[in-house]
Scaffold this motif. Structure first.
Motif, PDB file in Angstrom:
ATOM      1  N   MET A 203       1.309  -1.384  -0.139  1.00  0.00           N
ATOM      2  CA  MET A 203       0.032   0.284  -0.145  1.00  0.00           C
ATOM      3  C   MET A 203       1.049   0.907   0.156  1.00  0.00           C
ATOM      4  N   GLU A 204       1.379   1.391  -0.775  1.00  0.00           N
ATOM      5  CA  GLU A 204       2.415   2.590  -0.812  1.00  0.00           C
ATOM      6  C   GLU A 204       2.426   3.101  -1.201  1.00  0.00           C
ATOM      7  N   PHE A 205       0.654   4.093  -1.553  1.00  0.00           N
ATOM      8  CA  PHE A 205       0.301   5.065  -1.690  1.00  0.00           C
ATOM      9  C   PHE A 205      -0.523   5.670  -0.478  1.00  0.00           C
ATOM     10  N   LEU A 206      -0.064   4.917   0.326  1.00  0.00           N
ATOM     11  CA  LEU A 206      -0.884   5.464   2.231  1.00  0.00           C
ATOM     12  C   LEU A 206       0.333   5.954   2.809  1.00  0.00           C
TER      13      LEU A 206
ATOM     14  N   GLY B  24     -12.152   6.503  -0.689  1.00  0.00           N
ATOM     15  CA  GLY B  24     -12.734   5.667  -2.571  1.00  0.00           C
ATOM     16  C   GLY B  24     -12.334   6.940  -3.274  1.00  0.00           C
ATOM     17  N   SER B  25     -11.774   8.361  -2.852  1.00  0.00           N
ATOM     18  CA  SER B  25     -11.187   8.311  -4.870  1.00  0.00           C
ATOM     19  C   SER B  25      -9.734   8.398  -4.902  1.00  0.00           C
ATOM     20  N   ARG B  26      -9.191   8.225  -3.105  1.00  0.00           N
ATOM     21  CA  ARG B  26      -7.107   7.176  -3.644  1.00  0.00           C
ATOM     22  C   ARG B  26      -7.314   6.436  -4.098  1.00  0.00           C
TER      23      ARG B  26
ATOM     24  N   VAL C 186      -6.652   1.273  -7.237  1.00  0.00           N
ATOM     25  CA  VAL C 186      -6.681  -0.069  -6.427  1.00  0.00           C
ATOM     26  C   VAL C 186      -8.018  -0.503  -6.831  1.00  0.00           C
ATOM     27  N   HIS C 187      -8.264  -1.882  -7.427  1.00  0.00           N
ATOM     28  CA  HIS C 187      -9.643  -2.424  -7.914  1.00  0.00           C
ATOM     29  C   HIS C 187     -10.343  -3.080  -6.958  1.00  0.00           C
TER      30      HIS C 187
END
Lengths: 365, 309
Positions: free
Chosen positions: B1-4, B262-264, B270-271
């Motif tokens: 979960m690199e986006f976090l 959700g938008s992130r 992420v599907h």
């Protein structure tokens, strides 16, 4: 004044609704004038667009069809003391269920497939509103709030199924379901127009709903629960069961509106949300004073308004949202008969109050 | 979960607070209204009216602050119609609320098309960002709470203001009395009509300010139907928060968080079906109304027109 001698039924069934519509146009005219446009020009092009242009009346009847089903459904709910504000969502779920069945089946004669698809649409609407009915019967959850919430769940569900791919047609530019076969489409009843057999179905539904309400045991139970649930329960009726059934039938009619529009007009379903039929139909039912026969002229009026509005916008640049002003004003005057009484100087006894939902049973709003 | 990453989580929380702003304000309005015994499903229409009038005034006067003021006043005016219909004329409160919603779409739509769409005027600036000296430099909290725009600050203050008014003042006691048992309140010398009028109009002010968020804080423009059902999510937040300001704020945060997440997730590719995240507010409300997760009990007299005998 002459109006003082009019019989109450005349006042309530005709004069109040007609006066309300008149007031609706007066207020809308004032709004148009306030924006600097010409109200007379706007309304005359509204009329043209609804009735006198080529094919205009046929298109008006195309718009009238869903209003008939939806108005009947909501009126039926009112009679049971239920405020079904979720017809819009039930329209979508009915459409989803029906169109899924209709595009999945191939090579079946229309005489079999069409009734099946209609039944699936009704079932979808029945289940969706039945949830709200059951929540009310079992937990006292107010149907107004639950149906509002279920509307949005329905929109998102449609979006998920169609956009998300489960019901997505392959190779289309805008997301939509696959097209239904030609034999599953409702036949056109006036060649060269879009007017389809759904109108006949809707016209047949009017006496059927009247019969259901006035001449059957279920209808009697439904009206008793709407009139006084405590008394109905004291007389041995199952209030809960009646609430679920009434809400379900109300939603089934809304679902039917959804699938009939698909089988008759679009032949597929898109994920575009917000046709707004469900909310308009509440006004239809109010204007009809919850009487199935009254739904007939009310639905025609709203069909004409909806159809005429788009021409008016093209022709005079007045936004088609104007009809919302007409609708809101009509509802105000129908729901507050006191105003009509003031304007037309009627006696108090002549004008009935509008009691929509019984409140004794409701626990939480 | 690199986006976090850490940065991202703080950004997500900051975005949550901002997104929750109109929800909380409208929910506070709903609380004022319903605590006095008047159902308010008109929050959506009031916000839309506020968004439109606020924008129109800001456009005409070139002053975004006059726009905010106008949004509040417009909310109060249209709420007065709700009060007149439901309190004085005893129209069914649901019908009255619906009328406001429909009317708001109609009037804003007609005036937008005739005045704004065709005017070609440049839109007003959005409300400025204010960094609170000192506090805005705090780690994490500074970014989330103290680098915001006016409507968000106002929301944070109004949560406590409404809480105090409802639970700690005489007016709040009267309001709750009118919402629970208007006949008894009247016997005790409270003017039920007056209390309901003031509370409904106050709810209009709060929701109107919520409307200003859309047109003056978020994008500096007005689009038809730009509130997009947020008034009903606010209604859900009010119920989930059990008709309390702090609860409604918490619920708004939860709903706004699921929205922001959700938008992130979508941006991060992420599907997961984001539609199910979107359903959260609505499903939670239904579950709460059904009595799971602690029963939500509405003011006892809510929805009933009060008729003096």
């Amino acid at each position: 004044m002459i109006t003082r001698r009019l019989p109450p039924w005349f006042v309530n069934a005709l004069l109040v609704p007609l006066a309300s519509v008149l007031c609706g146009f007066v207020v809308a005219g004032l709004v148009v004038a306030a924006t600097g446009s010409d109200p007379i020009a706007a309304f005359s092009s509204l009329f043209q667009g609804a009735f006198t242009n080529q094919d205009a009346f046929a298109e008006t009847l195309v718009s009238t069809t869903p209003y008939l089903f939806l108005g009947l459904g909501i009126a039926l709910g009112f009679r049971a003391g239920l405020f079904n504000i979720g017809a819009e969502g039930q329209y979508y779920v009915g459409g989803l269920a029906g169109v899924f069945l209709a595009y999945s089946i191939h090579g079946v004669p229309g005489l079999i497939e069409i009734p099946l698809a209609l039944a699936a649409g009704m079932l979808g609407g029945f289940v969706w509103s039945g949830i709200a009915g059951a929540l009310k019967a079992r937990f006292g959850a107010h149907e107004v709030i639950t149906t509002i919430m279920l509307n949005y769940v329905a929109f998102l569900l449609a979006n998920y199924l169609i956009d998300g791919g489960l019901m997505l047609a392959p190779h289309v530019s805008t997301p939509r379901t696959p097209e239904i076969d030609a034999n599953a489409q409702l036949p056109i009843i006036i060649a060269g127009t879009r007017l389809h057999f759904g109108l006949i179905l809707a016209l047949v539904a009017v006496p059927l709903v009247w019969f259901l309400l006035q001449r059957t045991t279920l209808g009697f139970r439904l009206r008793s629960v709407g009139f006084n649930p405590t008394a109905a329960r004291a007389n041995g009726m199952s209030v809960g069961q009646t609430l679920v059934l009434s809400m379900g039938i109300s939603g089934a009619l809304a679902g039917l509106a959804g699938i009939v529009d698909i089988l008759g007009v679009s032949h597929h379903m898109t994920d575009t949300v917000g046709a707004g039929y469900g909310f308009d139909a509440i006004a239809v039912a109010l204007l009809a004073r919850s009487n199935p026969w009254g739904v007939l002229p009310a639905a025609l009026l709203f069909g004409a308004l909806r159809n005429g509005a788009s021409f008016m916008q093209l022709d005079t640049q007045v936004s088609s949202d104007l009809i919302s002003v007409v609708q809101a004003t009509v509802i105000i005057f129908v729901a507050a008969p006191v105003l009509v009484r003031w304007i037309f100087r009627l006696r108090r006894q002549q004008v009935a109050e509008v009691q929509i939902t019984q409140r004794e049973e409701t626990a939480a709003v | 979960m690199e986006f976090l990453s850490h940065q991202d989580v703080v950004g997500l929380l900051a975005q949550t607070l901002v997104t929750a702003t109109p929800l909380t304000l409208a929910a506070l309005g709903g609380i004022m209204c319903e605590r006095s015994g008047v159902v308010n499903i008109a929050l959506e229409g009031i916000m839309l009216t506020g968004a439109f009038v606020g924008y129109a005034v800001a456009l005409a006067t070139h002053n975004v602050w006059l726009g905010v003021l106008a949004a509040v006043v417009a909310g109060m005016l249209i709420a007065t119609l709700h009060a007149a219909l439901s309190v004085s004329l005893m129209v069914d409160q649901i019908v009255s609320g619906m009328v406001i919603n429909i009317l708001a779409v109609g009037i804003t739509g007609v005036f937008y098309r005739n005045y704004i769409e065709s005017s070609g005027l440049a839109g007003p600036d959005t409300l400025p960002h204010w960094n609170i000296p000192g506090l805005s430099a705090l780690p994490v909290l500074g970014r989330i709470f103290f680098q915001n725009q006016f409507v968000t600050y106002a929301m944070l203050i109004l949560i406590f203001a409404v809480h105090v008014v409802i639970f700690k003042t005489v007016w709040g006691l009267r309001t709750r009395a009118c919402g629970e048992n208007p006949a008894a309140a009247e016997t005790a010398g409270i003017n039920v009509y007056f209390v309901r009028y003031i509370n409904v109009i106050t709810s209009g002010a709060l929701a109107g300010l919520g409307g200003a968020y859309f047109s003056l804080q978020q994008i500096g423009n007005f689009l038809p139907n730009m509130t997009g059902g947020r008034g009903f999510i606010a209604l859900a937040a009010m119920i989930f928060g059990k008709w309390t300001p702090i609860g409604a704020f918490g619920a708004s945060q939860l709903f706004a968080f699921s929205d922001a997440l959700g938008s992130r997730l979508q941006i991060a590719n992420v599907h997961i079906p984001i539609q199910f995240l979107g359903m959260l507010p609505y499903l939670v409300t239904i579950v709460v109304l059904a009595g799971a997760m602690g029963r939500a009990v509405a003011p006892a007299a809510v929805g009933k027109p009060y008729r003096r005998s």
